[in-house]
Enzyme design. Structure first.
Site, PDB file in Angstrom:
ATOM      1  N   SER A 161       0.807  -1.218   0.000  1.00  0.00           N
ATOM      2  CA  SER A 161       0.000   0.000   0.000  1.00  0.00           C
ATOM      3  C   SER A 161       0.844   1.274   0.000  1.00  0.00           C
ATOM      4  O   SER A 161       0.476   2.275  -0.606  1.00  0.00           O
ATOM      5  CB  SER A 161      -0.947   0.006   1.208  1.00  0.00           C
ATOM      6  OG  SER A 161      -1.846  -1.068   1.145  1.00  0.00           O
ATOM      7  N   HIS A 221       0.025   4.447   4.661  1.00  0.00           N
ATOM      8  CA  HIS A 221      -0.630   5.075   3.510  1.00  0.00           C
ATOM      9  C   HIS A 221      -0.235   6.544   3.411  1.00  0.00           C
ATOM     10  O   HIS A 221       0.103   7.048   2.334  1.00  0.00           O
ATOM     11  CB  HIS A 221      -2.152   4.965   3.634  1.00  0.00           C
ATOM     12  CG  HIS A 221      -2.659   3.566   3.569  1.00  0.00           C
ATOM     13  ND1 HIS A 221      -3.995   3.243   3.707  1.00  0.00           N
ATOM     14  CD2 HIS A 221      -2.017   2.385   3.375  1.00  0.00           C
ATOM     15  CE1 HIS A 221      -4.153   1.941   3.603  1.00  0.00           C
ATOM     16  NE2 HIS A 221      -2.970   1.399   3.403  1.00  0.00           N
TER      17      HIS A 221
END
Length: 296
Positions: A161, A221
């Site tokens: 991610s 993230h």
């Protein structure tokens, strides 16, 4: 007749490919040579980095699904004994700050990341080259693990991610430097803003409002997104450089390097007693055996 239909279908596919590729190219770069290159592009050689990374991540997922000898569900389990996963008890194994991107917890985690990185990464790689996209991707992976390690020091981390968010927000850096020259700039901006709002909203709800919080690495993230925007400004193509863009280039470079340096220093020497867990020096073979025996 069938040959004519096939040729028409190929032409339509070629037109879609060209428009998609040109959507990430500033107008000043759309020279005859650039258009000719896109017209002649036959995916040979292919966009090597994103395809290679995707194939490796699939292979690693299959290997550990077999190695754990248990059904792999939508949300896991993750092979926490792997020498690749980020393990907060083995931070001295520095490679884990990058290799955790190869491990995924469940097939939904894997498929989501692979679709995102292929769709967004291939568009950038087609135009900007494999090494630029690869640098952005790895910069996001590193920034993601450093961020997560400092904010959640006892949490395992797996998944690509950080790299995916880095690729996504590299488009923001591209828009910043080439706003007046980009096609579909408002569409790209709205998509990026929608993703940002949605992700921040989910992160806040998941962290503070959900009765059953997930194990999502929200700070990974965020770290990947910041890295993508900054490194994208540095290395994505921008042939027409204005004076303010030169200052922006240097500012982005200094900020990214400073953030990474601070992250490394804090991970290595943070002077807070018992902030990070004690190091585990169990050999990997023993660790694997113990984990597999303890699984239900």
């Amino acid at each position: 007749m069938q040959f004519a239909d096939a040729s028409a279908e190929y032409s339509r596919s070629r037109e879609v490919l060209n428009k998609a590729a040109l959507s990430v190219v500033p107008r000043q770069e759309r020279t005859v040579e650039k258009r000719t290159y896109l017209q002649e592009y036959k995916c040979c050689p292919p966009a090597l980095f994103m395809i290679t990374a995707t194939l490796i991540e699939i292979a690693v997922f299959i290997y550990y699904a077999v190695d754990m000898n248990r059904p792999m569900g939508a949300a896991g389990p993750a092979p926490v004994y792997s020498p690749l996963i980020y393990n907060p008890y083995r931070r001295y194994e520095a490679w884990r700050y990058l290799t955790y991107a190869l491990i995924h917890s469940g097939y939904v985690h894997l498929v989501t990341n692979l679709v995102m990185q292929l769709v967004l990464g291939l568009l950038l790689e087609l135009v900007h080259g494999w090494w630029r996209v690869g640098t952005i991707y790895l910069a996001g992976v590193l920034a993601g693990s450093l961020s997560q390690s400092i904010t959640a020091p006892r949490t395992y981390l797996a998944g690509a991610s950080g790299g995916v968010y880095s690729i996504t927000y590299a488009h923001v850096g591209n828009l910043l430097l080439n706003w007046s020259e980009m096609s579909f700039r408002w569409v790209q901006l709205i998509l990026c803003l929608s993703l940002t709002i949605g992700d921040i909203s989910f992160a806040l709800w998941d962290s503070y409002g959900s009765p059953t919080p997930s194990n999502t690495g929200h700070m990974a993230h965020l770290g990947g997104a910041i890295a993508g925007a900054l490194v994208g400004i540095n290395i994505l193509r921008n042939l027409k450089k204005r004076q303010w863009e030169r200052y922006c280039w240097w500012a982005a470079l200094v900020i990214y390097l400073a953030l990474v340096l601070v992250g490394i220093v804090l991970n290595a020497t943070l002077p807070v007693p018992e902030f990070f867990p004690d190091d585990d020096y169990t050999d990997l073979a023993t660790l694997r055996e113990l984990r597999l025996k303890s699984q239900p």
